[in-house]
Structure formats: structure tokens, C-alpha cells
Design a protein around this motif. Structure first.
Motif, short mmCIF file in Angstrom:
data_model
loop_
_atom_site.label_atom_id
_atom_site.label_comp_id
_atom_site.label_asym_id
_atom_site.label_seq_id
_atom_site.Cartn_x
_atom_site.Cartn_y
_atom_site.Cartn_z
N UNK A 104 0.70 -1.13 0.08
CA UNK A 104 -0.09 0.00 0.06
C UNK A 104 1.12 1.18 -0.04
N UNK A 105 1.50 1.38 -1.08
CA UNK A 105 2.47 2.83 -1.16
C UNK A 105 1.81 3.89 -1.06
N UNK A 106 0.61 4.05 -1.51
CA UNK A 106 -0.24 5.21 -1.57
C UNK A 106 -0.72 5.85 -0.13
N UNK A 107 -0.33 4.91 0.93
CA UNK A 107 -0.87 5.31 2.37
C UNK A 107 0.29 5.56 3.19
N UNK A 108 0.92 6.84 2.90
CA UNK A 108 2.09 7.21 3.79
C UNK A 108 1.88 7.14 5.31
N UNK A 109 3.04 6.65 6.22
CA UNK A 109 2.84 6.25 7.50
C UNK A 109 3.01 7.71 8.27
N UNK A 110 2.57 7.74 9.32
CA UNK A 110 2.41 8.86 10.51
C UNK A 110 3.68 8.89 11.22
N UNK A 111 4.47 10.02 11.33
CA UNK A 111 5.49 9.88 12.03
C UNK A 111 5.25 9.88 13.55
N UNK A 112 4.87 8.91 14.14
CA UNK A 112 4.59 8.62 15.68
C UNK A 112 5.57 9.08 16.40
N UNK A 113 6.93 8.94 16.41
CA UNK A 113 8.14 9.26 17.17
C UNK A 113 7.93 10.78 17.40
N UNK A 114 7.36 11.75 16.68
CA UNK A 114 7.42 13.20 16.65
C UNK A 114 6.22 13.57 17.26
N UNK A 115 4.99 12.99 16.66
CA UNK A 115 3.85 13.37 17.23
C UNK A 115 3.36 13.17 18.48
N UNK A 116 3.37 11.92 18.68
CA UNK A 116 2.97 11.42 19.96
C UNK A 116 3.50 11.89 21.18
N UNK A 117 4.91 12.13 21.29
CA UNK A 117 5.28 12.62 22.43
C UNK A 117 4.88 14.06 22.90
N UNK A 118 4.70 14.70 21.60
CA UNK A 118 4.11 16.31 21.82
C UNK A 118 2.84 16.17 22.31
N UNK A 119 1.97 15.28 21.86
CA UNK A 119 0.42 15.27 22.45
C UNK A 119 0.54 14.79 23.74
N UNK A 120 1.33 13.86 24.12
CA UNK A 120 1.34 13.48 25.56
C UNK A 120 1.92 14.33 26.41
N UNK A 121 2.70 15.29 26.01
CA UNK A 121 3.26 16.10 26.73
C UNK A 121 2.17 17.37 27.40
N UNK A 122 1.55 17.61 26.45
CA UNK A 122 0.28 18.57 26.31
C UNK A 122 -0.75 18.07 27.29
N UNK A 123 -1.32 16.66 27.36
CA UNK A 123 -2.02 16.03 28.06
C UNK A 123 -1.62 15.88 29.37
N UNK A 124 -0.39 15.55 29.62
CA UNK A 124 0.26 15.40 30.87
C UNK A 124 0.29 16.77 31.80
N UNK A 125 0.65 17.92 31.20
CA UNK A 125 0.69 19.03 31.96
C UNK A 125 -0.57 19.57 32.23
N UNK A 126 -1.54 19.58 31.29
CA UNK A 126 -2.93 19.90 31.63
C UNK A 126 -3.68 19.07 32.55
N UNK A 127 -3.44 17.74 32.43
CA UNK A 127 -4.17 17.07 33.09
C UNK A 127 -3.77 16.88 34.60
N UNK A 128 -2.59 16.93 34.73
CA UNK A 128 -1.90 16.79 35.93
C UNK A 128 -2.38 18.07 36.81
N UNK A 129 -2.28 19.28 36.39
CA UNK A 129 -2.65 20.70 36.94
C UNK A 129 -4.06 20.55 37.43
N UNK A 130 -5.00 20.06 36.21
CA UNK A 130 -6.31 20.23 36.46
C UNK A 130 -6.79 18.89 37.43
N UNK A 131 -6.27 17.86 37.57
CA UNK A 131 -6.62 16.82 38.51
C UNK A 131 -6.01 17.21 40.01
#
Length: 413
Positions: free
Chosen positions: A28-55
Motif C-alpha cells: 500500500x504505497x499510496x498510504x504514507x505512515x504517520x511520524x509517531x515518534x514526533x507527534x505522539x510525545x508532543x501530544x502526550x506532553x500537553x495532555x500530561x501537563x494540563x491533566x496533572x494541573x486540573x486533576x
């Protein structure tokens, strides 16, 4: 040993090293992969900071509540916040795991603990939200008949039962999770190695049914009944005392009163024997919007992840085989799981910060903390001033003694 089939991210349904292999060798060459090693850590950082403060704020306010404020609602909310907070504290480890290309550098014990916290939160948070929905249903729809059932002591026993049930549901995944070295990719993954396909099928269906479908059905039924009840009373609803989830609920220590807008005057309807606060006009609209927000947040956060999980089940059973399904499982599973994790950040906002009672208690707690800090600072300043005064007095006395000594020496001379 079977190849770990669930090692990518906490308890997702694919393994990261298999993803890389499948992407590189996929037709399936027409379906490019998502760069998980770059996107996921950034999303996790935002969720972690905001979630820890709120909770953390929510836990502080709920834990320091007075005896009259320790209601059934607050008991469930406190346990929900604790569950979310425990999981969010482990999220930085998974962010590092992704940023290092699915390599787990923290050891076997940390792998099991982090996986246990994820699975525990997956079940416990949904179970507590379900309990809160049922409690809100009883408080609004059956305020008289539910008075004996809605007791804080019974709520504590229910919380213990929820924790035990969540631990039981998480036990198989925790037992099977371990660190596995993959020589081909030179990484150590923290994942689950299923003994056979039956184990995989059983655990995935348990996650879908107990972790989403059954709670969603119960929550939807509760809020549909609440919506019909609110709309059937011509906008005049009486809420039972002590069941506040927001500004439309009044504490058990309140006096019997009736809130009326200035124009036009609206009669109060009291269906509670001990009185409470009616929901009128904008109050009714606020309750309806809060109800809709709770259901939508739960559904939108977890439905995409369970949809991807269901697609993976179909592929494992050879009932579905296509490029889009393969790409969806490989790339959207971690992203939809991030969306599910964001529910841990949204929960305290929906159940706590929307309500005037919670904001008032948070303001009072902050004001009390500021007063204590100011008092300490003043005490410290007074002590420092007193020390400076004593030092100045001592210096003056010393100077006087020197002058006296000089005068005496001159007289002798």
C-alpha cells in the motif's frame, strides 16, 4: 514465545516494530505512515501537563471539603480524579518510549507498573463516570426514593468495588506485559505477549464491552431519562439537596429557598421534603448542556479508539483485508488512544470547574493559602525586624560603652 501483539503503546492493538516492518514491506504505497515518534510525545506532553494541573487542583479541593460537602457526587469525583492523576503521572514514560523509537529504557518493573496504571485507568475512570451518571439520574429523577440509597458511606463501598473490579479486569494484561528485546530493530519494547489467539480475542472483547459499550449504554440511558425528566416539567425542576455536580446543585447544609428571576416572576415547585434549589431558565439550559457535554466527551474521546480496535479484530479474524484497514490500525491506533487519554484532562473540567460551588471552594482554598503564606511572611518580617532592632540597640549600647571608655581614659590622663 508468541510475538507481542499489543506492545506499541500501553494497551493498543499493534506492535511498533511490526508497524515499521509492515510499512516498509507493504504494497500500500499510496498510504504514507504517520511520524509517531514526533507527534505522539508532543501530544502526550500537553495532555500530561494540563491533566496533572486540573486533576491536582480537583483532588486538593475535594479532599479538603468540609463534612457537609462530602456527598456521593464528590466521593465518585475524588476517586475519578485520583485514577486519572495516577495514570497521567506515568504518561511521561510513554512519551519517552515513543520519542526513542519504541525503545523502553526504564526496566521491567516500570513497564509493568506503567501498563497497570493505564489499564486500571481505562476501566476505573469509565466505571466511576458510570456511577456518577447513575447517581445523577437518581438525584434528579427519583429524589425522594433514592435518599436512603444515595448515602456517602454506600458510595465509599461502591468506590472500593469499582477499584476491585478495575484491578480484576486489568490483571490479565498486567500479568502478560513485559519487556521484550527485538533483535531485528535493536529495541526493547514494553508490550504484551499473548499465549494464543484466544487470549487476544478475549482481552480485546473485554476491553470493548466492559470498557466502552456497556458503560456507554448505561450512561446514555441515564441521561436520556434525565433529559425527558427535565423537559417534561415546563422548565421547573427541583434538585435533591447535596447532589450538586455543578452550579445547579445545592449542598446539604442549605436552607429551603426558591430562586426567582426578577421579571417575570416564576413560581417555585418543591418536590423535595427538605427543600432545595430549583433549576429555572438559564439554569435548566445549563443542566442540559452539561448533560450533553458529559455524554459527548465520553463518546468522542473513546469511540474512535474502539472503532479502530474493532477493525483490528475483523482483520485478525480474516474478515477484512484492505490497505485502508491496514493503514488505519498501524497509524490511527496511537492517535485515537491519545484522544481517549485526553478524557482524563476533560473530566475535572466537566465535573468540577463548570460548577460555581467548585470554583468558589477553589477560590476559598487559594485565598486561605495566600493568607497563610502572607502570615508566614509577616511573621518572618517581624522576627527579622525584631532581630534588626535588637542588633541596632546592641550596636548603640556598644558605641556608648566605647565613648564612655574614651572619656574615662581622657580623665585619667
Amino acid at each position: 514465545m508468541a510475538v507481542p501483539d499489543d506492545s506499541a503503546l500501553l494497551n493498543s492493538t499493534f506492535s511498533p516494530y511490526n508497524v515499521t516492518a509492515m510499512v516498509n514491506s507493504s504494497s500500500c504505497t499510496d498510504w504514507p505512515p504517520v511520524p509517531m515518534t514526533e507527534i505522539i510525545p508532543s501530544i502526550y506532553s500537553v495532555i500530561c501537563v494540563l491533566g496533572i494541573i486540573a486533576n491536582t487542583l480537583a483532588v486538593c479541593v475535594l479532599a479538603h471539603a468540609s463534612a457537609s460537602r462530602r456527598t456521593v457526587a464528590n466521593t465518585f469525583m475524588l476517586n475519578l480524579c485520583v485514577s486519572d492523576l495516577l495514570f497521567l503521572l506515568s504518561l511521561p514514560l510513554w512519551a519517552v518510549y515513543y520519542s526513542q523509537g519504541y525503545n523502553w529504557p526504564f526496566g521491567r518493573i516500570a513497564c509493568k507498573i506503567s501498563g497497570a496504571l493505564h489499564n486500571l485507568n481505562l476501566y476505573a475512570s469509565i466505571f466511576f463516570i458510570t456511577c456518577m451518571s447513575m447517581d445523577r439520574y437518581l438525584a434528579l429523577v427519583h429524589p425522594l426514593r433514592s435518599q436512603s440509597a444515595r448515602d456517602p458511606r454506600r458510595a465509599k463501598l461502591m468506590c472500593i468495588l469499582v477499584w476491585v473490579l478495575a484491578c480484576a479486569c486489568s490483571a490479565p494484561a498486567v500479568a502478560l506485559r513485559d519487556v521484550h528485546y527485538i533483535e531485528v530493530w535493536d529495541v526493547e519494547v514494553c508490550g504484551i505477549s499473548f499465549p494464543d489467539h484466544t487470549w487476544y480475542r478475549s482481552m480485546v472483547w473485554m476491553k470493548v464491552l466492559l470498557g466502552f459499550l456497556l458503560p456507554m449504554i448505561i450512561i446514555s440511558c441515564c441521561y436520556c431519562a434525565i433529559g425527558r425528566h427535565l423537559l417534561s416539567g415546563s422548565g421547573l425542576i427541583r434538585v435533591q439537596k447535596g447532589s450538586h455536580y455543578g452550579s445547579t446543585f445545592k449542598s446539604s447544609g442549605s436552607q429551603d429557598s426558591c430562586s426567582k428571576p426578577e421579571r417575570p416572576p416564576t413560581p417555585c415547585v418543591n418536590t423535595s421534603p427538605r427543600g432545595g434549589r430549583p433549576v429555572e431558565g438559564r439554569g435548566l439550559e445549563r443542566v442540559l448542556w452539561t448533560v450533553a457535554a458529559v455524554v459527548l466527551a465520553f463518546f468522542l474521546c473513546w469511540f474512535p479508539f474502539h472503532c479502530v480496535t474493532f477493525i483490528d479484530i475483523l482483520m485478525k479474524e480474516n474478515l477484512l483485508d484492505s490497505c485502508w484497514a491496514d493503514w488505519t490500525i498501524q497509524n490511527l491506533t496511537p492517535l485515537t488512544l491519545c484522544l481517549g487519554f485526553s478524557n482524563s484532562t476533560i473530566n475535572p473540567v466537566l465535573y468540577c470547574f463548570i460548577g460555581n460551588h467548585f470554583r468558589g471552594r477553589l477560590g476559598a482554598l487559594s485565598k486561605g493559602l495566600c493568607v497563610r503564606l502572607k502570615t508566614r511572611e509577616e511573621d518572618h518580617s517581624q522576627k527579622r525586624g525584631s532581630f534588626s532592632t535588637r542588633l541596632s540597640s546592641f550596636s548603640r549600647k556598644l558605641s556608648d560603652l566605647k565613648e564612655l571608655a574614651i572619656v574615662e581614659a581622657s580623665g585619667h590622663a
